[in-house]
Enzyme design. Structure first.
Site, PDB file in Angstrom:
ATOM      1  N   HIS A 129     -65.021  -7.673 103.399  1.00 19.41           N
ATOM      2  CA  HIS A 129     -65.595  -6.669 104.472  1.00 19.41           C
ATOM      3  C   HIS A 129     -66.577  -7.147 105.720  1.00 19.41           C
ATOM      4  O   HIS A 129     -66.701  -6.248 106.468  1.00 19.41           O
ATOM      5  CB  HIS A 129     -66.246  -5.657 103.598  1.00 19.41           C
ATOM      6  CG  HIS A 129     -66.288  -4.252 104.205  1.00 19.41           C
ATOM      7  ND1 HIS A 129     -66.499  -3.108 103.083  1.00 19.41           N
ATOM      8  CD2 HIS A 129     -65.677  -3.568 104.995  1.00 19.41           C
ATOM      9  CE1 HIS A 129     -66.168  -2.081 103.586  1.00 19.41           C
ATOM     10  NE2 HIS A 129     -65.768  -2.435 104.959  1.00 19.41           N
ATOM     11  N   ASP A 156     -66.500   2.869 100.197  1.00 18.89           N
ATOM     12  CA  ASP A 156     -66.990   1.740  99.322  1.00 18.89           C
ATOM     13  C   ASP A 156     -68.001   1.958  98.254  1.00 18.89           C
ATOM     14  O   ASP A 156     -68.703   2.876  98.202  1.00 18.89           O
ATOM     15  CB  ASP A 156     -67.637   0.844 100.497  1.00 18.89           C
ATOM     16  CG  ASP A 156     -67.847  -0.708 100.095  1.00 18.89           C
ATOM     17  OD1 ASP A 156     -67.839  -0.917  98.989  1.00 18.89           O
ATOM     18  OD2 ASP A 156     -67.968  -1.458 101.051  1.00 18.89           O
ATOM     19  N   HIS A 158     -70.267  -0.137  97.479  1.00 15.32           N
ATOM     20  CA  HIS A 158     -71.464  -0.866  98.119  1.00 15.32           C
ATOM     21  C   HIS A 158     -71.516  -0.233  99.609  1.00 15.32           C
ATOM     22  O   HIS A 158     -70.781   0.318 100.181  1.00 15.32           O
ATOM     23  CB  HIS A 158     -71.233  -2.397  98.082  1.00 15.32           C
ATOM     24  CG  HIS A 158     -70.531  -3.019  96.671  1.00 15.32           C
ATOM     25  ND1 HIS A 158     -69.502  -3.234  96.498  1.00 15.32           N
ATOM     26  CD2 HIS A 158     -71.259  -3.397  95.705  1.00 15.32           C
ATOM     27  CE1 HIS A 158     -69.246  -3.631  95.416  1.00 15.32           C
ATOM     28  NE2 HIS A 158     -70.158  -3.831  94.676  1.00 15.32           N
ATOM     29  N   ASP A 160     -73.410  -2.132 101.761  1.00 13.39           N
ATOM     30  CA  ASP A 160     -73.296  -3.423 102.738  1.00 13.39           C
ATOM     31  C   ASP A 160     -74.190  -3.308 103.802  1.00 13.39           C
ATOM     32  O   ASP A 160     -74.063  -3.492 104.995  1.00 13.39           O
ATOM     33  CB  ASP A 160     -71.764  -3.408 103.014  1.00 13.39           C
ATOM     34  CG  ASP A 160     -70.906  -3.679 102.453  1.00 13.39           C
ATOM     35  OD1 ASP A 160     -70.981  -4.175 100.972  1.00 13.39           O
ATOM     36  OD2 ASP A 160     -69.415  -3.559 102.519  1.00 13.39           O
ATOM     37  N   HIS A 173     -70.460 -10.334 103.364  1.00 11.64           N
ATOM     38  CA  HIS A 173     -69.585  -9.177 103.297  1.00 11.64           C
ATOM     39  C   HIS A 173     -70.528  -8.137 102.853  1.00 11.64           C
ATOM     40  O   HIS A 173     -69.881  -6.930 103.025  1.00 11.64           O
ATOM     41  CB  HIS A 173     -68.316  -9.310 102.447  1.00 11.64           C
ATOM     42  CG  HIS A 173     -68.703  -9.422 100.890  1.00 11.64           C
ATOM     43  ND1 HIS A 173     -67.741  -9.279 100.047  1.00 11.64           N
ATOM     44  CD2 HIS A 173     -69.468  -9.839 100.267  1.00 11.64           C
ATOM     45  CE1 HIS A 173     -68.224  -9.388  98.790  1.00 11.64           C
ATOM     46  NE2 HIS A 173     -69.446 -10.019  98.955  1.00 11.64           N
ATOM     47  N   ASP A 261     -62.745   0.109 101.553  1.00  9.73           N
ATOM     48  CA  ASP A 261     -62.851  -1.272 100.618  1.00  9.73           C
ATOM     49  C   ASP A 261     -62.267  -0.679  99.480  1.00  9.73           C
ATOM     50  O   ASP A 261     -62.706   0.214  98.627  1.00  9.73           O
ATOM     51  CB  ASP A 261     -64.496  -1.402 100.357  1.00  9.73           C
ATOM     52  CG  ASP A 261     -64.672  -2.838  99.543  1.00  9.73           C
ATOM     53  OD1 ASP A 261     -63.720  -3.128  98.751  1.00  9.73           O
ATOM     54  OD2 ASP A 261     -65.583  -3.774  99.865  1.00  9.73           O
ATOM     55  N   ASP A 263     -62.698  -1.599  96.513  1.00 15.29           N
ATOM     56  CA  ASP A 263     -63.470  -1.632  95.196  1.00 15.29           C
ATOM     57  C   ASP A 263     -63.988  -0.329  95.173  1.00 15.29           C
ATOM     58  O   ASP A 263     -64.690   0.211  94.504  1.00 15.29           O
ATOM     59  CB  ASP A 263     -64.483  -2.728  95.235  1.00 15.29           C
ATOM     60  CG  ASP A 263     -65.587  -2.720  96.246  1.00 15.29           C
ATOM     61  OD1 ASP A 263     -65.837  -1.551  96.916  1.00 15.29           O
ATOM     62  OD2 ASP A 263     -66.404  -3.681  96.550  1.00 15.29           O
ATOM     63  N   GLU A 306     -60.932  -6.230 101.203  1.00 13.21           N
ATOM     64  CA  GLU A 306     -61.182  -6.640  99.877  1.00 13.21           C
ATOM     65  C   GLU A 306     -59.915  -6.541  98.800  1.00 13.21           C
ATOM     66  O   GLU A 306     -60.216  -6.593  97.784  1.00 13.21           O
ATOM     67  CB  GLU A 306     -62.097  -5.921  99.020  1.00 13.21           C
ATOM     68  CG  GLU A 306     -63.425  -6.013  99.979  1.00 13.21           C
ATOM     69  CD  GLU A 306     -64.312  -7.712 100.050  1.00 13.21           C
ATOM     70  OE1 GLU A 306     -64.018  -8.439  99.185  1.00 13.21           O
ATOM     71  OE2 GLU A 306     -65.114  -7.892 100.673  1.00 13.21           O
TER      72      GLU A 306
END
Length: 334
Positions: A129, A156, A158, A160, A173, A261, A263, A306
């Site tokens: 990312h 995402d 997360h 980030d 990332h 992303d 994930d 990702e």
């Protein structure tokens, strides 16, 4: 189906053992776009290797052919050149390979800006990312030259929003959104010579569920208020969340980049990611989000990051990535 699409389709058949015939056109009512695919096989920002093969996995899953079946004019611009980790020094432990990542992101920004100048919509395939520090910079630079600003939809697990000073891992990332909002790392924040690339009021986080304590402080520090966790999606539903998100990202902007992303999706449906977190979006929630983005019509650029084939199961995550990109570009059930 183009020649390259036929080749990729048959490569996929060899990998998955499936038979591949012509891809039928999806139902789509949006105007056709000129799309340029850019691969960024960057894996320097993560601790688990393998995302450098993500762009190839998504291509093998038939991205170009699926977009062409929707009536879009698709060009594959190939891959951005990326340094190989084993040939470089890791640098500071709180931001490993930052120099090489910044160099790659600068090239990404230039290619994305050039793509927009040519009247094409960029589709960026990661890689980890950290590529977003380059892709969003390129979109922001192009529209800045038109005296316009952009929004950002960050989808995402997360946030980030770490910096080298706050990161518990030193993985870059986990830092690109912090840089795009004007925090550190400076070498990423200053790509294209201006900062921030997006304003907090036009930046939206969707589906986050794994946020470090220091990232929570950074969220408050930059004044980021449009943060929708998985609880928000559970309680309010995906449609309500997406409508609020698109309203914020589109307010006073030329449109927005979507940074997806993989994930974000529950690992039951997207196992091939480096940092899986249970409790993510379902298969249908993910498609609904992309379909609403397509209906809204304000997407300037899309990146999907990702995808890690080393951790995947028979290219399932790359297949899903292609499906979601197709939904974002107008594929409908009816």
């Amino acid at each position: 189906m183009s020649k390259i699409s036929e080749v990729l389709a048959h490569e996929k058949a060899a990998v998955t053992g499936s038979s591949v015939g012509p891809i039928k056109s999806g139902v789509q009512s949006l105007p056709p776009r000129k799309i340029r695919i850019l691969g960024v096989p960057l894996d320097l920002g993560a601790s688990r290797r393998g995302v450098d093969m993500g762009p190839s996995a998504v291509r093998v899953a038939g991205l170009e052919a699926h977009l062409e079946a929707l009536g879009h004019d698709v060009t594959d611009g190939g891959n951005i050149t990326v340094a190989i980790a084993e040939t470089k020094h890791r640098g500071e432990e709180n931001a490993r390979y930052l120099k090489e990542i910044a160099e790659t992101c600068t090239k990404v920004a230039q290619e994305v800006s050039k793509t927009l100048e040519g009247g094409m919509t960029p589709v960026i395939l990661g890689g980890d990312h950290s590529v977003a520090a380059g892709s969003v910079s390129g979109v922001a630079e192009y529209y800045r030259s038109q005296q316009q600003k952009i929004g950002l939809i960050w989808i995402d697990a997360h946030s980030d929003l770490n910096t080298p000073e706050t990161s518990p891992s030193g993985n870059v990332h986990g830092m690109p959104l912090a840089a795009l909002l004007g925090l550190e790392p400076k070498s990423l924040a200053d790509i294209c010579g201006f900062s921030p690339k997006v304003l907090p009021e036009n930046t939206v986080l969707i589906g986050v569920r794994d946020i470090d304590a220091t990232e929570k402080e950074n969220i408050k520090r930059v004044g980021l208020t449009e943060v929708y966790t998985m609880r928000d999606i559970d309680e309010r539903g995906m449609r309500a969340v997406m409508e609020d998100a698109l309203r914020a990202a589109g307010r006073g902007t030329a449109g927005y980049q979507v940074s997806l992303d993989m994930d974000w999706i529950d690992p039951e449906n997207a196992p091939g990611v480096g940092t899986p977190v249970r409790g993510g979006a379902t298969y249908r929630e993910a498609h609904l989000a992309m379909e609403i983005i397509a209906d809204h019509g304000g997407m300037l650029s899309l990146e999907v990051v990702e995808v890690n084939p080393v951790l995947d199961e028979r290219n399932r995550t790359a297949d899903l990535a292609v499906e979601l990109i197709s939904s974002a570009f107008g594929k409908k059930i009816l």
